[in-house]
Write a protein that holds these residues in place. Structure first.
Motif, PDB file in Angstrom:
ATOM      1  N   ASP A 154       0.807  -1.220   0.000  1.00 11.44           N
ATOM      2  CA  ASP A 154       0.000   0.000   0.000  1.00 11.44           C
ATOM      3  C   ASP A 154       0.844   1.277   0.000  1.00 11.44           C
ATOM      4  OD1 ASP A 154      -2.339  -1.495   0.017  1.00 11.44           O
ATOM      5  OD2 ASP A 154      -2.395  -1.581   2.212  1.00 11.44           O
ATOM      6  N   LEU A 155       2.149   1.147   0.203  1.00 11.73           N
ATOM      7  CA  LEU A 155       3.019   2.323   0.237  1.00 11.73           C
ATOM      8  C   LEU A 155       3.320   2.791  -1.189  1.00 11.73           C
ATOM      9  CD1 LEU A 155       4.809   4.306   1.872  1.00 11.73           C
ATOM     10  CD2 LEU A 155       6.668   2.650   1.630  1.00 11.73           C
ATOM     11  N   ARG A 156       3.060   4.048  -1.455  1.00 11.90           N
ATOM     12  CA  ARG A 156       3.365   4.659  -2.751  1.00 11.90           C
ATOM     13  C   ARG A 156       4.731   5.339  -2.637  1.00 11.90           C
ATOM     14  NH1 ARG A 156      -0.505   1.884  -4.901  1.00 11.90           N
ATOM     15  NH2 ARG A 156      -2.579   2.737  -4.825  1.00 11.90           N
ATOM     16  N   ILE A 157       5.511   5.308  -3.719  1.00 13.21           N
ATOM     17  CA  ILE A 157       6.831   5.941  -3.720  1.00 13.21           C
ATOM     18  C   ILE A 157       6.875   6.995  -4.812  1.00 13.21           C
ATOM     19  CG2 ILE A 157       9.306   5.617  -4.044  1.00 13.21           C
ATOM     20  CD1 ILE A 157       8.980   2.744  -3.104  1.00 13.21           C
ATOM     21  N   LEU A 158       7.258   8.202  -4.437  1.00 11.47           N
ATOM     22  CA  LEU A 158       7.453   9.282  -5.395  1.00 11.47           C
ATOM     23  C   LEU A 158       8.935   9.627  -5.407  1.00 11.47           C
ATOM     24  CD1 LEU A 158       6.180  11.303  -7.359  1.00 11.47           C
ATOM     25  CD2 LEU A 158       5.918  12.876  -5.430  1.00 11.47           C
ATOM     26  N   PHE A 159       9.597   9.320  -6.526  1.00 13.17           N
ATOM     27  CA  PHE A 159      11.023   9.592  -6.661  1.00 13.17           C
ATOM     28  C   PHE A 159      11.248  10.998  -7.187  1.00 13.17           C
ATOM     29  CE2 PHE A 159      11.419   4.932  -6.815  1.00 13.17           C
ATOM     30  CZ  PHE A 159      12.463   4.774  -5.921  1.00 13.17           C
ATOM     31  N   LEU A 160      12.222  11.680  -6.606  1.00 11.87           N
ATOM     32  CA  LEU A 160      12.696  12.955  -7.125  1.00 11.87           C
ATOM     33  C   LEU A 160      14.021  12.659  -7.807  1.00 11.87           C
ATOM     34  CD1 LEU A 160      12.001  15.219  -4.010  1.00 11.87           C
ATOM     35  CD2 LEU A 160      10.524  14.814  -5.998  1.00 11.87           C
ATOM     36  N   LEU A 206       4.238  10.909 -13.558  1.00 15.23           N
ATOM     37  CA  LEU A 206       5.471  10.793 -14.328  1.00 15.23           C
ATOM     38  C   LEU A 206       5.750  12.153 -14.960  1.00 15.23           C
ATOM     39  CD1 LEU A 206       7.844   9.214 -15.465  1.00 15.23           C
ATOM     40  CD2 LEU A 206       6.381   8.492 -17.342  1.00 15.23           C
ATOM     41  N   ASP A 207       6.819  12.769 -14.528  1.00 11.67           N
ATOM     42  CA  ASP A 207       7.184  14.084 -15.035  1.00 11.67           C
ATOM     43  C   ASP A 207       7.427  14.000 -16.537  1.00 11.67           C
ATOM     44  OD1 ASP A 207       9.032  16.374 -15.699  1.00 11.67           O
ATOM     45  OD2 ASP A 207       8.628  16.785 -13.586  1.00 11.67           O
ATOM     46  N   PRO A 263       0.631   2.995 -10.952  1.00 13.29           N
ATOM     47  CA  PRO A 263       0.757   4.234 -10.201  1.00 13.29           C
ATOM     48  C   PRO A 263       1.379   4.089  -8.813  1.00 13.29           C
ATOM     49  CG  PRO A 263      -1.457   3.429  -9.984  1.00 13.29           C
ATOM     50  CD  PRO A 263      -0.721   2.446 -10.859  1.00 13.29           C
ATOM     51  N   ARG A 264       1.858   2.888  -8.467  1.00  9.82           N
ATOM     52  CA  ARG A 264       2.485   2.721  -7.142  1.00  9.82           C
ATOM     53  C   ARG A 264       3.792   3.484  -7.051  1.00  9.82           C
ATOM     54  NH1 ARG A 264       5.883  -0.503  -4.697  1.00  9.82           N
ATOM     55  NH2 ARG A 264       6.296  -1.800  -6.503  1.00  9.82           N
ATOM     56  N   ILE A 265       4.495   3.624  -8.178  1.00 11.16           N
ATOM     57  CA  ILE A 265       5.756   4.359  -8.239  1.00 11.16           C
ATOM     58  C   ILE A 265       5.543   5.576  -9.136  1.00 11.16           C
ATOM     59  CG2 ILE A 265       8.189   4.242  -8.900  1.00 11.16           C
ATOM     60  CD1 ILE A 265       7.427   2.245  -6.705  1.00 11.16           C
ATOM     61  N   GLY A 266       5.985   6.742  -8.670  1.00 12.61           N
ATOM     62  CA  GLY A 266       5.891   7.961  -9.463  1.00 12.61           C
ATOM     63  C   GLY A 266       7.249   8.630  -9.542  1.00 12.61           C
ATOM     64  N   MET A 267       7.414   9.533 -10.511  1.00 16.55           N
ATOM     65  CA  MET A 267       8.695  10.208 -10.711  1.00 16.55           C
ATOM     66  C   MET A 267       8.482  11.672 -11.050  1.00 16.55           C
ATOM     67  SD  MET A 267      10.389   7.172 -12.878  1.00 16.55           S
ATOM     68  CE  MET A 267       9.149   5.914 -12.782  1.00 16.55           C
ATOM     69  N   LEU A 268       9.194  12.534 -10.331  1.00 13.02           N
ATOM     70  CA  LEU A 268       9.192  13.971 -10.590  1.00 13.02           C
ATOM     71  C   LEU A 268      10.622  14.454 -10.732  1.00 13.02           C
ATOM     72  CD1 LEU A 268       6.637  15.666  -8.128  1.00 13.02           C
ATOM     73  CD2 LEU A 268       6.468  15.483 -10.608  1.00 13.02           C
ATOM     74  N   ALA A 269      10.815  15.452 -11.568  1.00 12.08           N
ATOM     75  CA  ALA A 269      12.135  16.054 -11.726  1.00 12.08           C
ATOM     76  C   ALA A 269      12.481  16.844 -10.467  1.00 12.08           C
ATOM     77  CB  ALA A 269      12.158  16.966 -12.945  1.00 12.08           C
ATOM     78  N   THR A 270      13.747  16.830 -10.092  1.00 13.11           N
ATOM     79  CA  THR A 270      14.175  17.588  -8.915  1.00 13.11           C
ATOM     80  C   THR A 270      13.970  19.085  -9.106  1.00 13.11           C
ATOM     81  OG1 THR A 270      16.436  17.582  -9.760  1.00 13.11           O
ATOM     82  CG2 THR A 270      15.884  15.904  -8.134  1.00 13.11           C
ATOM     83  N   GLU A 271      13.828  19.527 -10.348  1.00 11.92           N
ATOM     84  CA  GLU A 271      13.601  20.940 -10.641  1.00 11.92           C
ATOM     85  C   GLU A 271      12.128  21.341 -10.514  1.00 11.92           C
ATOM     86  OE1 GLU A 271      16.010  23.263 -11.235  1.00 11.92           O
ATOM     87  OE2 GLU A 271      17.362  21.623 -10.715  1.00 11.92           O
ATOM     88  N   SER A 272      11.282  20.429 -10.086  1.00 15.02           N
ATOM     89  CA  SER A 272       9.851  20.717  -9.961  1.00 15.02           C
ATOM     90  C   SER A 272       9.597  21.780  -8.904  1.00 15.02           C
ATOM     91  CB  SER A 272       9.078  19.450  -9.586  1.00 15.02           C
ATOM     92  OG  SER A 272       9.191  18.485 -10.587  1.00 15.02           O
ATOM     93  N   SER A 273       8.517  22.515  -9.085  1.00 16.83           N
ATOM     94  CA  SER A 273       8.125  23.540  -8.117  1.00 16.83           C
ATOM     95  C   SER A 273       7.485  22.872  -6.899  1.00 16.83           C
ATOM     96  CB  SER A 273       7.122  24.496  -8.750  1.00 16.83           C
ATOM     97  OG  SER A 273       5.899  23.806  -9.000  1.00 16.83           O
ATOM     98  N   PRO A 274       7.420  23.595  -5.765  1.00 11.81           N
ATOM     99  CA  PRO A 274       6.722  23.037  -4.602  1.00 11.81           C
ATOM    100  C   PRO A 274       5.269  22.665  -4.928  1.00 11.81           C
ATOM    101  CG  PRO A 274       8.059  24.888  -3.912  1.00 11.81           C
ATOM    102  CD  PRO A 274       8.114  24.858  -5.419  1.00 11.81           C
TER     103      PRO A 274
END
Length: 196
Positions: free
Chosen positions: A70-76, A120-121, A92-103
């Protein structure tokens, strides 16, 4: 839960998240080891893809999925390299955002992944799809990643349970394949190309 390199960045990100309505940081740490201590009480783990620890990203995700489904992971992450693109299948259990993303984008990403949506960024996806094919083998990439900060071949060999000569051979092949003149230049080229 927040796992991020650097105490200052981790504390700043935690403070930022705590100010957003509906968010509570239940734990934070600077290595993958901290994940196992509190994974059972978190809904979403926000992980820096470069956080130190004993696991590479894909095996880590597999292990988390088995123990905490049940734990979702969002990678920066700065870039999505070829060997990490297989993580797309775990959405959708794993997601990815760029480190340059805004708050605001980080808040939105956390809410979306917690709600079962895919995160997914687009910049990461485009970079991964347009990257040239990777000439490095899995082991060459692993050895090259371990040498990013100048770690000596002897230390890499001990960590990977290889002989020093084998590590040097992997590094030599990686230098030749990237067209670099030294292992440091090979690391730079491989990073620029998204190969490691």
């Amino acid at each position: 839960m927040l796992l991020q390199r650097g105490t200052l960045w981790r504390a700043a990100t935690a403070a930022l998240l705590e100010q957003e309505a509906g968010f509570r940081v239940v734990a934070q740490g600077g290595s993958v080891d901290a994940l196992w201590e509190t994974a059972s009480v978190a809904d979403v783990a926000v992980l820096d893809a470069e956080v130190p620890g004993p696991c590479e990203i894909e095996p880590l995700c597999d292990k988390v999925g088995q123990q905490y489904p049940d734990l979702r992971i969002l990678f920066l992450m700065e870039r999505l390299v070829g060997d990490q693109s297989s993580l797309w299948r775990q959405a959708p259990r794993i997601g990815m955002l760029a480190t340059e993303s805004s708050p605001a984008r980080l808040f939105e990403g956390i809410r979306r992944i917690a709600g079962g949506e895919t995160v997914l960024d687009p910049a990461l996806a485009v970079a991964a799809l347009t990257a040239g094919s990777n000439p490095l083998t899995d082991r060459e990439r692993e050895v090259l990643r371990k040498s990013v900060d100048g770690t000596p071949a002897k230390a890499i060999a001990a960590e990977l349970y290889l002989s020093i000569g084998t590590v040097r051979n992997y590094l030599s092949r990686a230098v030749a394949k990237t067209g670099g003149r030294s292992r440091f230049e090979a690391v730079r080229i491989a990073q620029d190309e998204g190969w490691i």
